[in-house]
Design an enzyme around this catalytic site. Structure first.
Site, PDB file in Angstrom:
ATOM      1  N   GLY A   9    -121.067 -30.152  47.917  1.00 31.07           N
ATOM      2  CA  GLY A   9    -121.984 -31.306  47.983  1.00 31.07           C
ATOM      3  C   GLY A   9    -121.397 -32.515  47.284  1.00 31.07           C
ATOM      4  N   GLY A  12    -122.501 -36.061  48.217  1.00 29.98           N
ATOM      5  CA  GLY A  12    -123.900 -36.442  48.039  1.00 29.98           C
ATOM      6  C   GLY A  12    -124.070 -37.365  46.839  1.00 29.98           C
ATOM      7  N   GLN A  13    -125.344 -37.727  46.575  1.00 33.70           N
ATOM      8  CA  GLN A  13    -125.622 -38.618  45.441  1.00 33.70           C
ATOM      9  C   GLN A  13    -125.043 -38.033  44.138  1.00 33.70           C
ATOM     10  N   ASP A  14    -125.470 -36.819  43.781  1.00 30.52           N
ATOM     11  CA  ASP A  14    -125.054 -36.252  42.490  1.00 30.52           C
ATOM     12  C   ASP A  14    -123.575 -35.904  42.485  1.00 30.52           C
ATOM     13  N   LEU A  81    -123.841 -27.966  44.353  1.00 28.38           N
ATOM     14  CA  LEU A  81    -124.803 -29.047  44.608  1.00 28.38           C
ATOM     15  C   LEU A  81    -125.165 -29.142  46.091  1.00 28.38           C
ATOM     16  N   ALA A  83    -126.805 -28.692  49.541  1.00 27.59           N
ATOM     17  CA  ALA A  83    -128.111 -28.206  50.017  1.00 27.59           C
ATOM     18  C   ALA A  83    -128.650 -29.155  51.076  1.00 27.59           C
ATOM     19  N   SER A 126    -134.333 -26.870  40.995  1.00 25.19           N
ATOM     20  CA  SER A 126    -135.153 -28.075  41.186  1.00 25.19           C
ATOM     21  C   SER A 126    -136.575 -27.904  40.661  1.00 25.19           C
ATOM     22  N   GLU A 128    -138.979 -28.799  42.174  1.00 21.83           N
ATOM     23  CA  GLU A 128    -139.779 -28.443  43.354  1.00 21.83           C
ATOM     24  C   GLU A 128    -140.173 -26.957  43.295  1.00 21.83           C
ATOM     25  N   TYR A 152    -138.151 -25.838  51.226  1.00 25.63           N
ATOM     26  CA  TYR A 152    -137.074 -26.228  50.299  1.00 25.63           C
ATOM     27  C   TYR A 152    -137.301 -25.578  48.930  1.00 25.63           C
ATOM     28  N   HIS A 182    -134.248 -37.351  40.562  1.00 27.86           N
ATOM     29  CA  HIS A 182    -133.349 -38.362  39.991  1.00 27.86           C
ATOM     30  C   HIS A 182    -132.759 -39.201  41.117  1.00 27.86           C
TER      31      HIS A 182
HETATM   32  P1  NAP Z   1    -127.759 -34.994  48.624  1.00 25.08           P
HETATM   33  O1  NAP Z   1    -127.437 -36.422  48.343  1.00 25.08           O
HETATM   34  O2  NAP Z   1    -128.596 -34.640  49.797  1.00 25.08           O
HETATM   35  O3  NAP Z   1    -126.362 -34.199  48.707  1.00 25.08           O
HETATM   36  C1  NAP Z   1    -126.281 -32.878  49.159  1.00 25.08           C
HETATM   37  C2  NAP Z   1    -124.888 -32.666  49.728  1.00 25.08           C
HETATM   38  O4  NAP Z   1    -124.761 -31.287  50.129  1.00 25.08           O
HETATM   39  C3  NAP Z   1    -124.573 -33.515  50.967  1.00 25.08           C
HETATM   40  O5  NAP Z   1    -123.347 -34.162  50.790  1.00 25.08           O
HETATM   41  C4  NAP Z   1    -124.497 -32.476  52.077  1.00 25.08           C
HETATM   42  O6  NAP Z   1    -123.565 -32.792  53.078  1.00 25.08           O
HETATM   43  C5  NAP Z   1    -124.009 -31.269  51.326  1.00 25.08           C
HETATM   44  N1  NAP Z   1    -124.276 -30.000  52.049  1.00 25.08           N
HETATM   45  C6  NAP Z   1    -125.439 -29.598  52.591  1.00 25.08           C
HETATM   46  N2  NAP Z   1    -125.295 -28.384  53.151  1.00 25.08           N
HETATM   47  C7  NAP Z   1    -123.995 -28.020  52.969  1.00 25.08           C
HETATM   48  C8  NAP Z   1    -123.228 -26.890  53.328  1.00 25.08           C
HETATM   49  N3  NAP Z   1    -123.737 -25.877  54.014  1.00 25.08           N
HETATM   50  N4  NAP Z   1    -121.929 -26.838  52.965  1.00 25.08           N
HETATM   51  C9  NAP Z   1    -121.361 -27.865  52.287  1.00 25.08           C
HETATM   52  N5  NAP Z   1    -122.032 -28.988  51.944  1.00 25.08           N
HETATM   53  C10 NAP Z   1    -123.337 -29.060  52.278  1.00 25.08           C
HETATM   54  O7  NAP Z   1    -128.475 -34.334  47.338  1.00 25.08           O
HETATM   55  P2  NAP Z   1    -128.429 -34.767  45.783  1.00 25.08           P
HETATM   56  O8  NAP Z   1    -129.585 -35.646  45.523  1.00 25.08           O
HETATM   57  O9  NAP Z   1    -127.047 -35.182  45.455  1.00 25.08           O
HETATM   58  O10 NAP Z   1    -128.751 -33.374  45.100  1.00 25.08           O
HETATM   59  C11 NAP Z   1    -127.718 -32.461  44.757  1.00 25.08           C
HETATM   60  C12 NAP Z   1    -128.307 -31.069  44.605  1.00 25.08           C
HETATM   61  O11 NAP Z   1    -129.324 -31.073  43.593  1.00 25.08           O
HETATM   62  C13 NAP Z   1    -128.995 -30.515  45.847  1.00 25.08           C
HETATM   63  O12 NAP Z   1    -128.769 -29.127  45.872  1.00 25.08           O
HETATM   64  C14 NAP Z   1    -130.460 -30.795  45.625  1.00 25.08           C
HETATM   65  O13 NAP Z   1    -131.246 -29.872  46.346  1.00 25.08           O
HETATM   66  C15 NAP Z   1    -130.554 -30.600  44.130  1.00 25.08           C
HETATM   67  N6  NAP Z   1    -131.604 -31.356  43.449  1.00 25.08           N
HETATM   68  C16 NAP Z   1    -131.693 -32.701  43.636  1.00 25.08           C
HETATM   69  C17 NAP Z   1    -132.657 -33.411  42.932  1.00 25.08           C
HETATM   70  C18 NAP Z   1    -132.774 -34.907  43.107  1.00 25.08           C
HETATM   71  O14 NAP Z   1    -133.820 -35.456  42.727  1.00 25.08           O
HETATM   72  N7  NAP Z   1    -131.756 -35.588  43.606  1.00 25.08           N
HETATM   73  C19 NAP Z   1    -133.502 -32.756  42.031  1.00 25.08           C
HETATM   74  C20 NAP Z   1    -133.336 -31.391  41.849  1.00 25.08           C
HETATM   75  C21 NAP Z   1    -132.378 -30.693  42.539  1.00 25.08           C
HETATM   76  P3  NAP Z   1    -124.005 -33.566  54.435  1.00 25.08           P
HETATM   77  O15 NAP Z   1    -124.010 -35.018  54.052  1.00 25.08           O
HETATM   78  O16 NAP Z   1    -122.936 -33.162  55.374  1.00 25.08           O
HETATM   79  O17 NAP Z   1    -125.364 -33.078  54.789  1.00 25.08           O
HETATM   80  O1  F7E Z   2    -140.700 -37.801  47.685  1.00 27.99           O
HETATM   81  C1  F7E Z   2    -144.002 -39.130  48.478  1.00 27.99           C
HETATM   82  C2  F7E Z   2    -143.695 -37.695  48.821  1.00 27.99           C
HETATM   83  O2  F7E Z   2    -138.802 -37.415  49.262  1.00 27.99           O
HETATM   84  C3  F7E Z   2    -141.309 -38.135  46.475  1.00 27.99           C
HETATM   85  C4  F7E Z   2    -135.512 -34.226  46.301  1.00 27.99           C
HETATM   86  O3  F7E Z   2    -134.397 -34.774  45.652  1.00 27.99           O
HETATM   87  O4  F7E Z   2    -136.874 -34.294  44.322  1.00 27.99           O
HETATM   88  C5  F7E Z   2    -136.782 -34.757  45.651  1.00 27.99           C
HETATM   89  O5  F7E Z   2    -137.881 -34.309  46.418  1.00 27.99           O
HETATM   90  C6  F7E Z   2    -142.813 -38.290  46.678  1.00 27.99           C
HETATM   91  C7  F7E Z   2    -143.462 -37.133  47.428  1.00 27.99           C
HETATM   92  O6  F7E Z   2    -138.663 -36.624  46.854  1.00 27.99           O
HETATM   93  C8  F7E Z   2    -143.093 -41.164  51.330  1.00 27.99           C
HETATM   94  O7  F7E Z   2    -144.787 -37.083  49.513  1.00 27.99           O
HETATM   95  C9  F7E Z   2    -144.807 -40.939  50.029  1.00 27.99           C
HETATM   96  O8  F7E Z   2    -144.686 -36.811  46.830  1.00 27.99           O
HETATM   97  O9  F7E Z   2    -138.497 -39.006  47.332  1.00 27.99           O
HETATM   98  P1  F7E Z   2    -139.087 -37.773  47.844  1.00 27.99           P
HETATM   99  P2  F7E Z   2    -139.239 -35.142  46.598  1.00 27.99           P
HETATM  100  O10 F7E Z   2    -139.927 -34.606  47.768  1.00 27.99           O
HETATM  101  O11 F7E Z   2    -140.004 -35.175  45.319  1.00 27.99           O
HETATM  102  C10 F7E Z   2    -136.881 -32.875  44.151  1.00 27.99           C
HETATM  103  C11 F7E Z   2    -136.964 -32.587  42.666  1.00 27.99           C
HETATM  104  C12 F7E Z   2    -135.753 -32.223  44.834  1.00 27.99           C
HETATM  105  O12 F7E Z   2    -135.240 -31.190  44.387  1.00 27.99           O
HETATM  106  C13 F7E Z   2    -135.443 -32.703  46.211  1.00 27.99           C
HETATM  107  O13 F7E Z   2    -134.115 -32.315  46.582  1.00 27.99           O
HETATM  108  O14 F7E Z   2    -143.032 -39.433  47.481  1.00 27.99           O
HETATM  109  N1  F7E Z   2    -143.858 -40.065  49.603  1.00 27.99           N
HETATM  110  N2  F7E Z   2    -144.376 -41.613  51.103  1.00 27.99           N
HETATM  111  C14 F7E Z   2    -142.780 -40.185  50.384  1.00 27.99           C
HETATM  112  N3  F7E Z   2    -141.591 -39.551  50.362  1.00 27.99           N
HETATM  113  C15 F7E Z   2    -140.678 -39.904  51.313  1.00 27.99           C
HETATM  114  N4  F7E Z   2    -139.472 -39.303  51.316  1.00 27.99           N
HETATM  115  N5  F7E Z   2    -140.960 -40.854  52.264  1.00 27.99           N
HETATM  116  C16 F7E Z   2    -142.144 -41.514  52.325  1.00 27.99           C
HETATM  117  O15 F7E Z   2    -142.374 -42.343  53.197  1.00 27.99           O
END
Ligand code: NAP
Ligand code: F7E
Length: 329
Positions: A9, A12-14, A81, A83, A126, A128, A152, A182
């Site tokens: 990953g 991705g962002q992280d 990372l 997913a 997460s 979540e 998820y 984040h």
């Molecule tokens: P992201 O921007 O969606 O990045 C995820 C990366 O994983 C993407 O580059 C994606 O590639 C890659 N990927 C998906 N499936 C794959 C596979 N089968 N093999 C190889 N690469 C694959 O997510 P993020 O925000 O950086 O988050 C990083 C991790 O932390 C994720 O696991 C997410 O679920 C977890 N997380 C995120 C948050 C948050 O708020 N950001 C909070 C808690 C946990 P493609 O671009 O090709 O799809």
């Molecule tokens: O939604 C509400 C939505 O999609 C935040 C991922 O990084 O954090 C993330 O998951 C809130 C939710 O993030 C819209 O219903 C309203 O209550 O930005 P989100 P998420 O679902 O909290 C967790 C910790 C992860 O692990 C995940 O990978 O915002 N909401 N209106 C909306 N959300 C979206 N996307 N779009 C809307 O139009």
């Protein structure tokens, strides 16, 4: 000798912020990206790191691609990372989400167990996973039960348990970072923070005239990705493998997020915001607020960004990029 880190990953962002953080700390950085039909889009967040990191094609669902790389690199640290990370999308593609996230992680753990037992492994768990559960004092923490409310979240509970199981059964240095939401300028534009900021900036520039959202009442604990990748690295350099919550301890509703952004841009949000079923979820996770006392006390982690400084950075970023197809990070 330099430490070697392997990131799934990485594009991705992280992954991109983590790669930068590890380079600053003198690591050799390796990562995998999936094949994408538009090559230029795939590495956007990594373009500025070209020549500094080694990227190859690989996929969590292709165990041979993991084995080949891990046997060759023998990384000191592996950060999982990768997913399908979008909660709303996980209701549309539940089978893929669970296969990818859960079986993908299993493939990685099996690879490490069979070929590289000394590699430490970080699992991106997460908030979540907490779903419906909040402690009586209004926080979620390491001891809070998991009752996920999305495919998820369910896939991440499987990975959390897998991490603990491989730690205990096979003595792997396997850690779970339970990260709350984040964000950053690199956040995908279909997550709510980026969507709100980008659309508000476009409204300000008369390129859009409405922002259509789903649930405005859910609360999230929003931190900055740059602060959170530092927490990942701290966990991997702890004396023992463990699980840690990473959060700010502050929570805001989606409505409050909108109020902050629209006020900053001097716009009346009531004129532009409406709601649509399209962005609602079959079950909403209503409230998140994390207690990160454990990581602060044991590992000295401390976030540098506030909610306001993070959103201000995103407003500035989208101010420069709201009309571009290809973004420079
Ligand atoms: P992201 O921007 O969606 O990045 C995820 C990366 O994983 C993407 O580059 C994606 O590639 C890659 N990927 C998906 N499936 C794959 C596979 N089968 N093999 C190889 N690469 C694959 O997510 P993020 O925000 O950086 O988050 C990083 C991790 O932390 C994720 O696991 C997410 O679920 C977890 N997380 C995120 C948050 C948050 O708020 N950001 C909070 C808690 C946990 P493609 O671009 O090709 O799809
Ligand atoms: O939604 C509400 C939505 O999609 C935040 C991922 O990084 O954090 C993330 O998951 C809130 C939710 O993030 C819209 O219903 C309203 O209550 O930005 P989100 P998420 O679902 O909290 C967790 C910790 C992860 O692990 C995940 O990978 O915002 N909401 N209106 C909306 N959300 C979206 N996307 N779009 C809307 O139009």
């Amino acid at each position: 000798m330099k430490k070697k880190a392997f990131i799934t990953g990485i594009a991705g962002q992280d992954g991109s912020y983590l790669a930068e953080h590890l380079l600053e700390n003198d690591y050799e950085v390796y990562g995998i990206i999936r094949r994408n039909s538009i090559t230029e889009h795939q590495r956007l967040r990594l373009n500025h790191l070209d020549n500094k990191i080694t990227i190859e094609y690989g996929d969590l669902l292709d165990i041979s691609s993991l084995e080949n790389k891990i046997i060759k690199i023998k990384p000191d640290e592996i950060y999982n990372l990768a997913a399908q990370s979008h909660v709303r999308v996980s209701f549309d593609i539940p089978h893929f989400t669970v296969m990818n996230n859960a079986i993908g992680a299993l493939n990685l753990f099996e690879t490490v167990k069979n070929h590289s037992k000394n590699s430490k492994i970080y699992q991106a768990s997460s908030s979540e996973m907490f779903g419906r559960c909040v402690d009586e004092d209004g926080f979620q923490r390491e001891q809070t039960r998991f009752e996920p409310t999305s495919p998820y979240g369910c896939s991440k509970v499987f990975c959390f348990n897998l991490t603990k199981h491989y730690r205990i059964a096979y003595n792997l240095f396997a850690v779970n970072g339970i990260l709350f939401n984040h964000e950053s300028p690199r956040r995908g534009s279909n997550f709510v923070t980026s969507k709100v900021v980008k659309t508000a900036v476009r409204i300000k520039n008369k390129l859009d005239d409405k922002l259509i959202l789903g649930n405005l009442d859910s609360s999230r604990d929003w931190g900055h990705s740059k602060d959170y990748v530092k927490a990942m690295n701290l966990m991997m350099n702890h004396s023992k493998p463990d699980d840690f919550v990473v959060a700010t301890g502050e929570t805001r509703t989606v409505k409050e997020l909108c109020e902050y952004v629209f006020k900053k841009l001097d716009l009346n949000m009531d004129k532009y915001i409406s709601q649509s079923e399209k962005f609602m979820r079959p079950e909403e996770l209503r409230f998140l607020c994390g207690d990160s006392s454990k990581i602060k006390k044991e590992l000295g982690w401390k976030p540098e960004y506030s909610f306001e400084s993070m959103i201000d950075e995103m407003i500035e970023f989208w101010g420069k990029n709201h009309d571009k197809n290809v973004i420079e990070y």
